[in-house]
Design a protein around this motif. Structure first.
Motif: not given
Ligand code: CAA
Length: 258
Positions: A105, A111, A124-125, A127, A164-170
């Protein structure tokens, strides 16, 4: 080296490493942690033996935001008069490049802390999110500004207004992060980047950081003028002579940071 309670501080060669260490609270950023991160970072920034910094957290959380339990009873006059959270701005004013290594997180202030760094490497984990709206507030360490500059208005509004959360790829697709790596590669990759930067001419690295950051603060014409001045100034350094001589002589450069 100074003893800290909420962070671990280490050094590897010319890289200073700050690890957030409040596992019981997913590295929530309380006042003590803020002061310790800023103090440790400034100490590394002043240290001539250090060329770059890494800031990281745990596998589960880089940081889950400002400490909600600590701040829930805050009142306006006190936080205003105190310039509460102001010390985080000092992180953005460090001269040396800072690499954020983010797993798990990175929410709210987490962030924002990652975005205060210069190179953002994500596992890759990872968020990312600015969930302050769910708490009835808005970001307070620059999230609405730096996220918008990083990912644009459309994505920033989506994330900030929904929480909302976004993942590493996004996050990589959106331009928030520099690189995404498998979780087990996160620290080695971040250290390798920091070591690469720390092996460069320090004056050149600091000029580079200042110049890129200027792009967010001024017009294009002023930014280009600023860059040109620093470019010219680079010719006053021994490292410029060494870097160009090394190229001509087909050997690795040995910078002296002079
Ligand atoms: N502040 C204080 N404590 C926190 C925290 C935070 N931001 N985030 C997590 N914790 C604590 C939890 O209270 C919990 O403590 P207890 O075991 O004592 O109950 C512990 O850390 C573990 O957390 P969870 O049990 O909630 O873990 P989970 O895996 O179920 O959920 C999570 C993880 C989704 C990240 C969830 O903890 C969460 O939503 N945290 C809050 C995220 C948030 O809202 N951050 C923004 C804060 S506001 C801000 O940052 C303002 C700003 O711009 C400066």
């Amino acid at each position: 080296m100074t003893e800290y309670e909420t962070i671990l501080v280490d050094r590897k060669g010319r890289v200073g490493i700050i690890t957030l260490n409040r596992p019981e609270a997913l590295n929530a950023l309380n006042t003590r942690l803020m002061n310790e991160v800023v103090a440790a970072a400034k100490e590394f920034d002043r240290d001539p033996g250090i060329g770059a910094l890494v800031v990281t957290g745990s596998a589960k959380a880089f940081a889950a935001g400002a400490d909600i339990k600590e701040m829930q009873d805050n009142r306006f006059p006190a936080v205003y008069l105190d310039d509460w959270l102001g010390p985080w701005d000092e992180l953005g004013r460090l001269r040396k490049p800072v690499v954020a290594a983010v797993a798990g997180y990175a929410l709210g202030g987490g962030c924002e802390l990652a975005m205060l760094c210069d190179v953002l490497i994500a596992a890759d984990t990872a968020k990312f999110g600015q969930p302050e709206i769910k708490l009835g507030v808005i970001p307070g360490i620059g999230g609405s500004q730096r996220l918008t500059r990083a990912v644009g208005k459309a994505k920033a509004m989506d994330l900030c207004l929904t929480g909302r959360m976004m993942d590493a790829e996004e996050a990589e697709r959106s331009g928030l992060v520099s690189r995404v790596v498998p979780a087990e590669q996160l620290l080695p990759e971040a250290l390798a980047v920091a070591e690469t930067v720390a092996a460069m001419s320090l004056p050149a690295a600091v000029m580079m950081k200042e110049s890129v950051n200027r792009a967010f603060e001024t017009t294009l014409a002023e930014g280009v003028r600023f860059e040109r001045r620093l470019f010219h100034a680079a010719f006053a350094t021994a490292d410029q002579k060494e870097g160009m001589a090394a190229f001509a002589e087909k050997r690795p450069a040995a910078f002296t940071n002079g």
